[in-house]
Scaffold this motif. Structure first.
Motif, PDB file in Angstrom:
ATOM      1  N   ASP A 191      38.172  86.442  41.696  1.00 19.30           N
ATOM      2  CA  ASP A 191      38.379  85.015  41.849  1.00 19.30           C
ATOM      3  C   ASP A 191      37.580  84.492  43.041  1.00 19.30           C
ATOM      4  O   ASP A 191      37.769  84.952  44.162  1.00 19.30           O
ATOM      5  CB  ASP A 191      39.881  84.772  42.075  1.00 19.30           C
ATOM      6  CG  ASP A 191      40.240  83.311  41.863  1.00 19.30           C
ATOM      7  OD1 ASP A 191      39.362  82.460  42.108  1.00 19.30           O
ATOM      8  OD2 ASP A 191      41.373  83.039  41.461  1.00 19.30           O
ATOM      9  N   VAL A 193      37.959  82.029  44.693  1.00 21.03           N
ATOM     10  CA  VAL A 193      38.797  81.392  45.713  1.00 21.03           C
ATOM     11  C   VAL A 193      39.049  82.356  46.873  1.00 21.03           C
ATOM     12  O   VAL A 193      39.284  81.939  48.006  1.00 21.03           O
ATOM     13  CB  VAL A 193      40.128  80.903  45.102  1.00 21.03           C
ATOM     14  CG1 VAL A 193      41.110  82.032  44.922  1.00 21.03           C
ATOM     15  CG2 VAL A 193      40.747  79.822  45.964  1.00 21.03           C
ATOM     16  N   LEU A 194      38.952  83.678  46.609  1.00 18.75           N
ATOM     17  CA  LEU A 194      39.143  84.646  47.685  1.00 18.75           C
ATOM     18  C   LEU A 194      38.039  84.508  48.722  1.00 18.75           C
ATOM     19  O   LEU A 194      38.258  84.694  49.916  1.00 18.75           O
ATOM     20  CB  LEU A 194      39.173  86.069  47.119  1.00 18.75           C
ATOM     21  CG  LEU A 194      40.353  86.369  46.202  1.00 18.75           C
ATOM     22  CD1 LEU A 194      40.211  87.747  45.589  1.00 18.75           C
ATOM     23  CD2 LEU A 194      41.658  86.264  46.968  1.00 18.75           C
ATOM     24  N   GLU A 196      36.286  81.629  49.097  1.00 19.76           N
ATOM     25  CA  GLU A 196      36.486  80.298  49.693  1.00 19.76           C
ATOM     26  C   GLU A 196      37.534  80.368  50.794  1.00 19.76           C
ATOM     27  O   GLU A 196      37.393  79.741  51.842  1.00 19.76           O
ATOM     28  CB  GLU A 196      36.935  79.313  48.611  1.00 19.76           C
ATOM     29  CG  GLU A 196      35.840  78.984  47.617  1.00 19.76           C
ATOM     30  CD  GLU A 196      36.310  78.008  46.558  1.00 19.76           C
ATOM     31  OE1 GLU A 196      37.523  77.747  46.505  1.00 19.76           O
ATOM     32  OE2 GLU A 196      35.458  77.519  45.803  1.00 19.76           O
ATOM     33  N   ALA A 197      38.581  81.161  50.555  1.00 19.79           N
ATOM     34  CA  ALA A 197      39.628  81.308  51.569  1.00 19.79           C
ATOM     35  C   ALA A 197      39.042  81.886  52.851  1.00 19.79           C
ATOM     36  O   ALA A 197      39.404  81.480  53.951  1.00 19.79           O
ATOM     37  CB  ALA A 197      40.757  82.188  51.050  1.00 19.79           C
ATOM     38  N   ALA A 198      38.101  82.835  52.702  1.00 17.24           N
ATOM     39  CA  ALA A 198      37.470  83.413  53.885  1.00 17.24           C
ATOM     40  C   ALA A 198      36.653  82.352  54.620  1.00 17.24           C
ATOM     41  O   ALA A 198      36.658  82.289  55.851  1.00 17.24           O
ATOM     42  CB  ALA A 198      36.579  84.585  53.485  1.00 17.24           C
ATOM     43  N   HIS A 199      35.961  81.501  53.847  1.00 16.02           N
ATOM     44  CA  HIS A 199      35.169  80.443  54.481  1.00 16.02           C
ATOM     45  C   HIS A 199      36.062  79.500  55.275  1.00 16.02           C
ATOM     46  O   HIS A 199      35.764  79.173  56.419  1.00 16.02           O
ATOM     47  CB  HIS A 199      34.393  79.651  53.427  1.00 16.02           C
ATOM     48  CG  HIS A 199      33.240  80.412  52.859  1.00 16.02           C
ATOM     49  ND1 HIS A 199      32.343  81.100  53.634  1.00 16.02           N
ATOM     50  CD2 HIS A 199      32.842  80.590  51.584  1.00 16.02           C
ATOM     51  CE1 HIS A 199      31.437  81.678  52.859  1.00 16.02           C
ATOM     52  NE2 HIS A 199      31.729  81.396  51.607  1.00 16.02           N
ATOM     53  N   ILE A 212      35.173  90.753  52.572  1.00 15.89           N
ATOM     54  CA  ILE A 212      35.939  90.307  51.396  1.00 15.89           C
ATOM     55  C   ILE A 212      35.265  90.772  50.091  1.00 15.89           C
ATOM     56  O   ILE A 212      35.832  91.547  49.326  1.00 15.89           O
ATOM     57  CB  ILE A 212      36.083  88.771  51.388  1.00 15.89           C
ATOM     58  CG1 ILE A 212      36.691  88.295  52.696  1.00 15.89           C
ATOM     59  CG2 ILE A 212      36.898  88.325  50.181  1.00 15.89           C
ATOM     60  CD1 ILE A 212      38.108  88.749  52.959  1.00 15.89           C
ATOM     61  N   LEU A 216      36.199  94.170  47.635  1.00 16.02           N
ATOM     62  CA  LEU A 216      36.817  93.867  46.350  1.00 16.02           C
ATOM     63  C   LEU A 216      36.042  94.500  45.192  1.00 16.02           C
ATOM     64  O   LEU A 216      36.612  94.862  44.174  1.00 16.02           O
ATOM     65  CB  LEU A 216      36.898  92.349  46.141  1.00 16.02           C
ATOM     66  CG  LEU A 216      37.975  91.630  46.957  1.00 16.02           C
ATOM     67  CD1 LEU A 216      37.835  90.130  46.812  1.00 16.02           C
ATOM     68  CD2 LEU A 216      39.349  92.071  46.508  1.00 16.02           C
ATOM     69  N   THR A 307      39.938  79.126  40.286  1.00 14.61           N
ATOM     70  CA  THR A 307      38.642  78.475  40.313  1.00 14.61           C
ATOM     71  C   THR A 307      37.640  79.144  39.394  1.00 14.61           C
ATOM     72  O   THR A 307      37.665  80.349  39.211  1.00 14.61           O
ATOM     73  CB  THR A 307      38.041  78.491  41.739  1.00 14.61           C
ATOM     74  OG1 THR A 307      38.992  79.059  42.608  1.00 14.61           O
ATOM     75  CG2 THR A 307      37.689  77.107  42.169  1.00 14.61           C
TER      76      THR A 307
END
Lengths: 591, 374
Positions: A191, A193-194, A196-199, A212, A216, A307
């Motif tokens: 995903d 979004v993983l 994006e979460a880091a960003h 990340i 993964l 996403t």
């Protein structure tokens, strides 16, 4: 009947219907049990032979294992196998990873074509590619080497394909498609979004990549690498075709030539000891593989998917990237194909030239042993129909036991079903050969027919078939079956009217996939086919090539491809691109 | 947060536009959105899916580049499409909670929460202290070493929240953080989220499609429709004074009574409807003669038995018959038929009125809003 009695009967009936299916020992478990026993027996036979002085009536001994560790030839084969597998894994990863990345995450053009090409690559027989490359790069006769020698007055043998790196290169080209298939889906499943979460957590692109994204992807990568390693340790086609010319053997061809030696009697005990060693290694690797794969799956499904990954624009690199992918297909498929066409059309091998073109003819096709081919074509057809059918019946039975029954020890069935994925096919073939030759009474007359081949191949394909049937059966909601049972359907009705129809799409494309694998199979067939009868077209092609009849072998290989490609097209149409790839994930080609 | 002196917006969004290509056509997801949030506020973007609220939030986070408009966080201009200014998300000092939580599955709870500190080079001891503190605050103490796949939905949600808060961001962005929880948990987390945000004083932008969440959590709400903000105000304002028919219908249920604006003076508008002439004390902007709708919440419709006595109120009282009564536990929802028109009315469960009974209903002028006709 009183009202009370009626109610009690109705209640009993309902309770029966709602009880877990198959309370007692079910009839559905019989095929699975037979299959499981057969798989375990084939492994046990190899181990038993390895521990006896002579296969049938000898006493217990560790002599063969002693030989294994002391004979220089055995060590040489071991080193060859390790070297070959290392090169194969490196080449396959170096090609497969970038292409999977390009397809999954970027706006690479012609993605559907890449999927089609990779599926064809999975099904293309290894001996086909191997023959093509040997014809191109044989140190003395190879077209490219001869042409280079003529054009630049170089000494012959500039590129020597008959070497561990050469064989590993050709095998790696083929297995790159396995890497691709193993990675394309997990990469898409991560995903975005993983990241994006880091960003938003303050991590820049490099931090995100190393902390990340790469962690993964790692389990899926490791799984692909281990699978390719397991396959290449056991593979027969490529090292047999190329290595034979220089007597460079890896494990499977070595076992084959111990059983069918060029001179002298077969050495079953030594071959079996070697097999037992490889067996242990392969099972170890497979356990590791299952672990890593479970980890990879766990990373795929966490929370609801949110996403859609926007394909990363390649910009000016779009066409160069496409060209690189095309170059891979040219090396893995097109070039060997054209080479075989050229070889098939010439009376003797020579680089393209005006003179060569004047020699083009179809003589190789007409001089093929047509009577033999006719007979083997029938055998091949019988294999293509019976192997997938038997394998699927066994697989359905296995899945039924594992997923739906209350049988004690039912999970052990799943491990046994997965064993053929780990065990090199040549080991099964060796044990089966021994069993049909020496253990069964010769009066049965099974040796020399296609029956042993069908049995062994069906057992081997159970490892693939059960992945498909497990997946399909898990998706059938338990309540669909309960509804049928409440409606008064018996166990057989349940199976025939509800479960099988729901599994039909998956069964259809995996049936066809296995039929295609059976068509090109060489390891088991070569070992179990007697010299005169019960052989297949693939074995005839191999024998022609091994005997030095390159032109005829090439023409027969082309005929095989002409049969194969329309079937692949049907398969792709049936399964769709996505299905084709996911169906192929657990398939193990070239073994 | 000394930088965010009182009187300065923590977040200023100006003229934001963003469209997505679908085939040949660009579809405007965000169409000229402007708003400001003040220190300590919880500002909610409320609307149905596809209204542009998430796209707006992602533009603020820097996960999308807008086609036009400017975004300022604190004193820093983070996006200015005109001047081609675009600050990457990781340089915006924000914290974000995603709808799917986006907990990294290969890390423990501790590592997930520590990530924003570690990437900015906070010292080891300090990381440990702050992560422990924030896990305590969100109620995850003791679960530090759990891996993400071993967490329940609520625990993942708390982890995501802790991760967003640990770096003490200037601005907290929340994208439908409660939508994946079951109803009971959602209510508990809603209360917790509210007290946490007030307690920490962090400024937050909250995206949701759930009006109950929006009304109960927010200091201010912007109701969005097709890429635009159609009304902005406090929860009370938005609920009690819906500016448009869309807002009245989306935020809570409403009765809509169509009619024609007859006169308008001293803040009192008279509207001719099928129920007779009704009075609305609402700042109407429509010209006289315009077709309008009167919106009124079911719970604000007053219901009285028609027992021959005259009702106390003089305005907006009509006589009807109870045609349906649906028992909802704490309340009963009635449908009253008046001249063939159905008015919904929600009253406490006792005393109950039977169906078929004749009743007076009163539509208090102050509870009626004038919105556009259908």
């Amino acid at each position: 009947m009183t009202i009370r009695g009626f109610e009690a009967a109705a209640e009993r009936r309902l309770r029966w219907a709602l009880e877990p299916r198959i309370p007692g020992p079910p009839a559905g478990a019989i095929p699975a049990s037979a299959g499981a026993i057969a798989i375990l027996a084939l492994i046990a036979i190899a181990v038993a032979i390895s521990l006896r002085t002579t296969p049938l009536d000898g006493t217990l001994t560790l002599r063969h294992y002693h030989d294994l560790l002391t004979r220089p030839q055995a060590l040489q084969v071991l080193f060859n196998t390790i070297g070959f597998s290392t090169v194969t894994v490196i080449v396959a990863l170096a090609i497969g990873i970038p292409i999977a990345w390009l397809v999954a995450w970027t706006d690479l053009p012609f993605k559907p074509a890449v999927y089609v090409g990779m599926t064809v690559g999975l099904l293309m027989p290894g001996f086909f590619t191997a023959m093509g490359w040997l014809v191109l790069l044989h140190p003395r006769a190879g077209i490219i080497n001869v042409w280079l020698g003529q054009a630049f007055a170089l000494k012959p043998g500039l590129f020597d394909i008959i070497s561990i790196p050469g064989m590993g290169f050709v095998q790696g080209l083929g297995l790159a498609s396995v890497v691709f298939v193993m990675l394309a889906i997990p990469l898409r499943a991560i995903d975005p979004v993983l990241e994006e979460a880091a960003h938003t957590a303050g991590a820049g692109p490099w931090h995100t990549l190393f902390r990340i994204t790469l962690p993964l992807v790692t389990p899926a990568l490791a799984a692909a690498a281990i699978l390719v390693l397991v396959i290449s340790l056991a593979v027969f086609d490529v090292p047999a075709i190329i290595g034979l010319a220089g007597r460079i053997f890896t494990f499977s061809p070595f076992v084959y030539y111990e059983v069918y030696p060029f001179t002298g009697p077969p050495d079953y005990g030594f071959a079996a000891a070697f097999s037992a060693g490889m067996l242990a290694l392969a099972i170890l690797l497979s356990l590791l593989y299952t672990r890593v794969l479970r980890q990879a799956r766990r990373y795929e499904v966490i929370g609801p998917r949110s996403t859609f990954r926007q394909p990363r624009p390649l910009g000016v690199w779009r066409l160069p990237a496409a060209a690189l992918v095309a170059a891979y297909f040219a090396l893995a498929l097109l070039l060997p194909f054209l080479t075989l066409v050229w070889t098939a059309l010439l009376p003797f091998l020579q680089p393209p030239s005006a003179i060569a073109f004047s020699h083009l003819s179809l003589d190789n096709f007409s001089s093929l042993p047509w009577a033999l081919i006719q007979e083997t074509a029938i055998n091949t057809a019988v294999l293509m129909i019976s192997v997938p059918t038997l394998a699927l019946l066994l697989s359905i039975s296995f899945s039924w036991v594992v997923l739906r029954s209350q049988l004690p020890g039912r999970l052990a069935y799943d491990y046994v079903a997965f064993l053929p994925q780990a065990v090199p096919s040549i080991v099964f073939a060796l044990s089966a050969l021994f069993f049909f030759l020496f253990v069964l009474p010769p009066g049965l007359g099974l040796y020399g027919t296609v029956v042993p081949i069908i049995v062994v191949m069906a057992l081997v394909y159970v490892s693939f078939g059960t992945r498909v049937t497990n997946g399909a059966m898990i998706q059938i909601h338990r309540e669909l079956e309960d509804a049928a049972a409440v409606s008064g359907g018996g166990r057989l009705v349940l199976m025939l009217r509800i479960v099988l129809p729901l599994m039909r799409p998956a069964l259809a494309y995996s049936w066809l996939w296995m039929a295609l694998l059976a068509f090109r199979e060489l390891t088991v067939t070569n070992m179990l086919a007697s010299r005169s009868t019960g052989t297949t077209v693939a074995v005839v092609t191999y024998s022609l090539f091994a005997a030095g009849n390159w032109g005829e072998a090439a023409s027969l290989a082309l005929i095989m491809v002409a049969v194969l490609l329309p079937l692949v097209a049907i398969y792709l149409k049936l399964a769709g691109l996505g299905g084709a790839i996911s169906g192929a994930v657990s398939a193990v080609p070239g073994r | 947060m000394s930088e965010d002196a009182a009187g300065t917006a923590v977040l200023a969004v100006q003229g934001l536009r963003k469209s997505f290509r679908t085939g040949q056509h660009g579809v405007a997801a965000v169409d000229d959105v402007s708003f400001e949030t003040w220190p300590g506020e919880l500002y909610t973007l409320l609307g149905p899916s596809g209204c542009g609220k998430t796209t707006t939030l992602r533009c603020i986070a820097g996960l999308e580049r807008p086609d036009a408009g400017r975004i300022r966080i604190g004193a820093k201009m983070v996006t200015d499409a005109g001047a081609r200014t675009f600050l990457a998300p990781y340089r915006r000092s924000i914290g974000m909670v995603f709808q799917s939580y986006a907990i990294w599955p290969h890390m423990t709870v501790f590592d997930n929460v520590a990530f924003p500190l570690r990437v900015t080079g906070v010292r080891h001891a300090e990381v440990r202290r702050r992560v422990t503190d924030v896990l305590e605050v969100v109620g995850l103490a003791g679960l530090e070493e759990r891996l993400a796949p071993q967490l329940s939905g609520g625990q993942q949600q708390r982890t995501a929240l802790a991760r967003a808060l640990v770096g003490r961001p200037r601005l907290l962005l929340l994208d439908e953080p409660l939508s994946n929880l079951d109803a009971r948990l959602r209510e508990a987390m809603r209360n917790e989220l509210r007290s946490l945000q007030r307690q920490l004083g962090v400024t937050a932008v909250y995206v949701t499609h759930d009006q109950v969440e929006a009304l109960s959590l927010s200091t201010r709400i912007a109701v969005m429709d097709r890429g635009r903000i159609v009304q902005e105000g406090t929860p009370t304002e938005v609920y009690e004074r819906p500016a448009t028919r869309y807002v009245a219908g989306f935020v809570g249920a409403s009765n809509f009574i169509e009619g024609e604006l007859v006169t308008r003076k001293n803040g009192r508008a008279r509207v001719r409807t099928r129920l007779g002439e009704l009075v609305v004390t609402n700042h109407a902007t429509q010209p006289t003669g315009a077709s309008v709708s009167i919106a009124i919440r079911p719970e604000q419709v007053v219901l009285r038995p028609h027992d021959g006595t005259r009702p106390s109120a003089v305005e907006n009282v009509v006589v009807g018959v109870v045609s349906e009564a649906q028992y909802l536990g704490e309340a009963i929802e009635y449908v009253i038929e008046v001249n063939g028109f159905r008015v919904k009315c929600r009253r406490p469960a006792a005393p109950a009125v039977a169906t078929g009974e004749s009743v007076h209903i009163e539509l208090p002028p102050g509870a009626c809003s004038l919105v556009g006709a259908r």
